[in-house]
Design a protein around this motif. Structure first.
Motif, short mmCIF file in Angstrom:
data_model
loop_
_atom_site.label_atom_id
_atom_site.label_comp_id
_atom_site.label_asym_id
_atom_site.label_seq_id
_atom_site.Cartn_x
_atom_site.Cartn_y
_atom_site.Cartn_z
N PRO A 1 -9.79 4.23 -2.69
CA PRO A 1 -8.94 4.90 -3.68
C PRO A 1 -7.45 4.79 -3.37
O PRO A 1 -6.63 5.13 -4.20
N HIS A 2 -7.08 4.28 -2.21
CA HIS A 2 -5.68 4.28 -1.79
C HIS A 2 -4.88 3.26 -2.60
O HIS A 2 -5.30 2.10 -2.74
N GLU A 3 -3.73 3.71 -3.10
CA GLU A 3 -2.92 2.93 -4.05
C GLU A 3 -2.49 1.57 -3.47
O GLU A 3 -1.66 1.51 -2.55
N ALA A 4 -3.07 0.50 -3.98
CA ALA A 4 -2.79 -0.85 -3.46
C ALA A 4 -2.30 -1.74 -4.60
O ALA A 4 -2.94 -1.81 -5.65
N TRP A 5 -1.18 -2.42 -4.39
CA TRP A 5 -0.63 -3.33 -5.40
C TRP A 5 -0.53 -4.74 -4.84
O TRP A 5 -0.20 -4.93 -3.67
N GLY B 1 0.85 -1.20 0.00
CA GLY B 1 0.00 0.00 0.00
C GLY B 1 0.89 1.24 0.00
O GLY B 1 1.79 1.35 0.84
N ALA B 2 0.64 2.16 -0.95
CA ALA B 2 1.50 3.34 -1.08
C ALA B 2 0.72 4.62 -0.73
O ALA B 2 -0.50 4.67 -0.91
N ALA B 3 1.45 5.62 -0.26
CA ALA B 3 0.81 6.90 0.11
C ALA B 3 0.36 7.63 -1.15
O ALA B 3 -0.61 8.40 -1.12
N GLN B 4 1.10 7.41 -2.25
CA GLN B 4 0.76 8.11 -3.49
C GLN B 4 0.68 7.14 -4.66
O GLN B 4 1.28 6.07 -4.60
N ARG B 5 0.02 7.58 -5.71
CA ARG B 5 -0.09 6.75 -6.90
C ARG B 5 1.29 6.50 -7.50
O ARG B 5 2.10 7.44 -7.61
N LEU B 6 1.58 5.26 -7.86
CA LEU B 6 2.85 4.97 -8.51
C LEU B 6 2.76 5.38 -9.98
O LEU B 6 1.71 5.26 -10.60
N GLU B 7 3.89 5.85 -10.49
CA GLU B 7 3.89 6.38 -11.87
C GLU B 7 3.97 5.23 -12.88
O GLU B 7 5.00 5.07 -13.55
#
Ligand SMILES: Cc1cc2nc3c(=O)[nH]c(=O)nc-3n(C[C@H](O)[C@H](O)[C@H](O)COP(=O)(O)OP(=O)(O)OC[C@H]3O[C@@H](n4cnc5c(N)ncnc54)[C@H](O)[C@@H]3O)c2cc1C
Length: 327
Positions: free
Chosen positions: A223-227, A190-196
């Motif tokens: 909406p939180h960036e999850a991979w 889980g990231a604080a910001q969208r990965l590019e």
């Protein structure tokens, strides 16, 4: 009324139980997990959510298409219109074929939650013994206490576990012995910001990773960036007993390498090992359910038909039909 037990509340077990219930029977479904779903599970780690098992499903069969249509109408499933590519050495390429991919909403486990409605599903209940006699099946839990007596049984455990439970005497034992189910390490980030990254899912080539996906791009997710990253069967087998921390380090490093992104800090990191993740294709003719007529036992699950959610559904349905037509 015929007493029927279903072992496993994954897609196969629930499809079987629903078909039996729609014929007026009252199957009892046992699952060792905390909730229904099996490998179609969702892990919530607020503010993130991850489908750490099955990622999406496709539809080919006409009957399954009807069921998916009703899930879609109810808002339990929806198409995932993310951009899916193949990825090799940080280069993304479009896939040759367009595929319609569905997901559960708000998580993959929504499918099983929906299917379990109005059924007698007993979670946190592992079937540790299944003994057959002239009176039928007697099931017992981990503590040896009886789970009841039944006339017919549908079992949807992974084949290696089915073999342990039913032993080499089961009519389908020679086939289950040959079944191979690959393991899979999954990493959740889980990231604080969208990965590019300009794609949402990628089949990876030449990598320890087979698949990476931006889970937060699926419909109805937070909406939180999850991979989610999945390792290949070969890599997983070689690291089956590695610590969670070691797996996280190695696969996260591989994620940076294969995407070409600069390393960043993640807010959330976790790993999950699926010991039985993806069945290898069947060696021999495909039969949707494998029956032991003498013991009135039907084995179902994705492994009978070569894997995947649609296969699990059709296999469970076939097991129920076998019982309804005289097994
Ligand atoms: C990492 C991963 C990625 C995947 N990706 C995809 C994908 O993208 N698309 C796709 O279509 N499919 C995918 N799959 C496969 C898909 O998840 C399966 O095909 C499907 O969910 C199988 O359903 P099932 O009911 O046959 O088995 P399961 O879901 O495994 O259900 C079996 C159930 O039996 C229970 N159980 C086992 N032993 C006992 C016992 N002794 N007593 C009581 N309960 C017991 C388990 O808890 C489990 O809930 C993936 C799977 C994994 C793990």
């Amino acid at each position: 009324m015929t007493r029927i037990a279903v072992i496993g509340a994954g897609i196969a077990g629930l499809a079987a139980a629903r078909e039996l219930a729609s014929a007026g029977l009252q199957p009892v479904v046992f699952d060792k997990g905390r909730g229904p779903g099996g490998r179609t599970s969702t892990r919530r780690a607020p503010p993130f959510a991850f489908d750490h098992g099955a990622q999406y499903f496709t539809v080919r069969d006409a009957h399954f298409a009807q069921v998916v249509q009703s899930w879609w109408a109810e808002g339990v499933a929806a198409p995932w219109n993310g951009r899916i590519v193949t990825l090799e050495h940080a280069r993304a390429r479009e896939l040759a074929e367009a595929t319609l991919r569905f997901v559960g909403v708000p998580g993959m486990n929504a499918l099983a939650t929906r299917m379990a409605k109005e059924l007698d599903v007993r979670c946190n209940t592992r079937v540790a013994r299944a003994d057959f006699s002239a009176q039928g099946w007697r099931l017992a839990g981990d503590d040896g206490a009886s789970l009841g007596e039944f006339d017919r049984l549908v079992a949807t455990l992974p084949h290696p576990q089915a073999l342990e439970l039913f032993g080499a005497d089961a009519a389908f034992a020679p086939r289950t012995t040959r079944s191979v189910v690959h393991p899979c390490w999954a990493v959740l980030l889980g990231a604080a910001q969208r990965l590019e990254l300009d794609f949402d899912g990628a089949f990876c080539a030449d990598s320890a990773l087979s698949w990476i996906a931006r889970d937060s791009s699926k419909p109805g997710r937070p909406p939180h960036e999850a991979w989610v990253l999945h390792a290949t069967p070969e890599w997983t087998r070689a690291h089956l007993e590695a610590s969670r921390e070691a797996v996280l380090e190695l696969l996260t490093a591989e994620f940076w390498r294969i995407t070409g992104l600069r390393e960043q800090r993640f807010e959330h990191r976790d790993a999950h090992r699926w010991r039985y993740a993806l069945p290898a294709p069947i060696d021999g003719p495909v039969e949707a359910t494998w029956v032991d007529v003498e013991r009135r036992l039907a084995l179902a699950g994705d492994a009978c038909v070569g894997g995947r959610i649609e296969g699990a559904f059709l296999s469970g349905h076939a097991a129920a039909r076998a019982i309804l037509t005289g097994l």
